[in-house]
Design a protein around this motif. Structure first.
Motif, PDB file in Angstrom:
ATOM      1  N   ALA A 187       0.835  -1.196   0.000  1.00  0.00           N
ATOM      2  CA  ALA A 187       0.000   0.000   0.000  1.00  0.00           C
ATOM      3  C   ALA A 187       0.874   1.253   0.000  1.00  0.00           C
ATOM      4  N   TYR A 188       0.520   2.225  -0.826  1.00  0.00           N
ATOM      5  CA  TYR A 188       1.220   3.502  -0.912  1.00  0.00           C
ATOM      6  C   TYR A 188       0.205   4.637  -0.781  1.00  0.00           C
ATOM      7  N   GLY A 189       0.645   5.740  -0.219  1.00  0.00           N
ATOM      8  CA  GLY A 189      -0.135   6.961  -0.259  1.00  0.00           C
ATOM      9  C   GLY A 189       0.393   7.863  -1.361  1.00  0.00           C
TER      10      GLY A 189
ATOM     11  N   ASP B 133       5.063   6.638   2.073  1.00  0.00           N
ATOM     12  CA  ASP B 133       5.296   5.257   2.487  1.00  0.00           C
ATOM     13  C   ASP B 133       4.065   4.597   3.102  1.00  0.00           C
ATOM     14  N   ARG B 134       3.002   5.351   3.340  1.00  0.00           N
ATOM     15  CA  ARG B 134       1.768   4.768   3.859  1.00  0.00           C
ATOM     16  C   ARG B 134       0.587   5.613   3.405  1.00  0.00           C
ATOM     17  N   GLN B 135      -0.588   5.010   3.460  1.00  0.00           N
ATOM     18  CA  GLN B 135      -1.791   5.686   3.008  1.00  0.00           C
ATOM     19  C   GLN B 135      -2.329   6.619   4.082  1.00  0.00           C
ATOM     20  N   GLY B 136      -3.202   7.517   3.659  1.00  0.00           N
ATOM     21  CA  GLY B 136      -3.785   8.479   4.584  1.00  0.00           C
ATOM     22  C   GLY B 136      -3.254   9.872   4.328  1.00  0.00           C
ATOM     23  N   GLY B 137      -3.428  10.732   5.310  1.00  0.00           N
ATOM     24  CA  GLY B 137      -3.082  12.130   5.118  1.00  0.00           C
ATOM     25  C   GLY B 137      -1.648  12.491   5.369  1.00  0.00           C
ATOM     26  N   ALA B 138      -0.817  11.545   5.812  1.00  0.00           N
ATOM     27  CA  ALA B 138       0.580  11.857   6.116  1.00  0.00           C
ATOM     28  C   ALA B 138       1.453  10.655   5.765  1.00  0.00           C
TER      29      ALA B 138
END
Length: 258
Positions: free
Chosen positions: A167-169, A236-241
């Motif tokens: 998963a990526y943001g 490096d991760r999903q979401g807002g940050a």
């Protein structure tokens, strides 16, 4: 309705625009691994990819999947004669791996930018920068399209060569990419706000498949401010940050057009 497409001569057509068969035998809009340049991590691999592209050792644009359809967000748009639209200028300049297209369609406009990721210290300059080659290897590819009309804006992204099954943001940011990951600035926001959210911003979070390929799309009922959105940043991760793993300079709304 009339339209013109203009391509810059900055490099070979991007390999993502071809068509290949996935593991299940379906066409998924990307080239086979036998085409283009093999994936390999590290600065030397990124330099080799970009040097090969600079010398013309690339893959020609696929005839069946050359970019998003300006009217539907699909592929293979028919382009007729009309008033020409200038192709968006690359952010960093001098990138031989980059391709840019632009179309003006009635009251709307469409653009496409594609590039090959390389570390900031690579010998050959690139508008697509990877800051963490474990997550975004040198030689990974990205294609971003944007279609805007009176009803709003759609942004699509396609990526190849990332870590499989991860998963990526990804978000649209306000400034062009730079050697420092912070150079891209904060998330682009339609209205200034203290918090991050996918309604007021353009979030393009995605998960890669077993081959490391990923897709994302976002649609909003508003358009970008002139010169206000200039890049996409992969986190490096999903979401807002999240930590900034890579960045691609994209002129979403160059001066005079949106």
């Amino acid at each position: 309705m009339t339209a013109w497409m203009v391509r810059t001569g900055r490099g070979p057509a991007h390999p993502i625009s071809g068509r290949r068969r996935g593991p299940a035998g379906r066409a998924d809009g990307a080239t086979s691994r036998g085409r283009g340049v093999a994936r390999a991590p590290g600065v030397l691999a990124g330099t080799a990819v970009l040097l090969a592209l600079a010398c013309g050792v690339g893959v020609a644009r696929g005839t069946g999947d050359g970019g998003a359809d300006p009217s539907t967000g699909g592929h293979g748009a028919h382009v007729a004669h009309g008033t020409p639209a200038a192709a968006p200028a690359p952010g960093g300049g001098g990138d031989p791996s980059r391709t840019d297209d632009a179309v003006a369609v009635g009251g709307g406009s469409w653009m496409r930018s594609a590039g090959v990721f390389s570390p900031p210290a690579s010998f050959v300059p690139s508008d697509a920068l990877t800051y963490d080659t474990r997550l975004v290897p040198a030689g990974a590819r990205i294609e971003v399209t944007r279609f805007t009309d009176p009803s709003g804006t759609r942004v699509d992204a396609r990526l190849r060569g990332l870590v499989p099954g991860r998963a990526y943001g990804m978000h649209v940011h306000t400034s062009p990419c730079g050697a420092d990951p912070a150079a891209a600035g904060p998330h682009y926001q339609h209205r200034p706000a203290a918090t991050a959210d996918p309604v007021n911003e353009v979030w393009l979070d995605f998960r890669t498949d077993e081959e490391g390929d990923g897709r994302a799309a976002a649609r909003h009922g508003w358009g970008f401010r002139e010169d206000g959105a200039r890049s996409v940043v992969i986190h490096d991760r999903q979401g807002g940050a999240g930590e900034r793993a890579a960045c691609f300079t994209v002129p979403f709304a160059p001066p005079g057009r949106g």
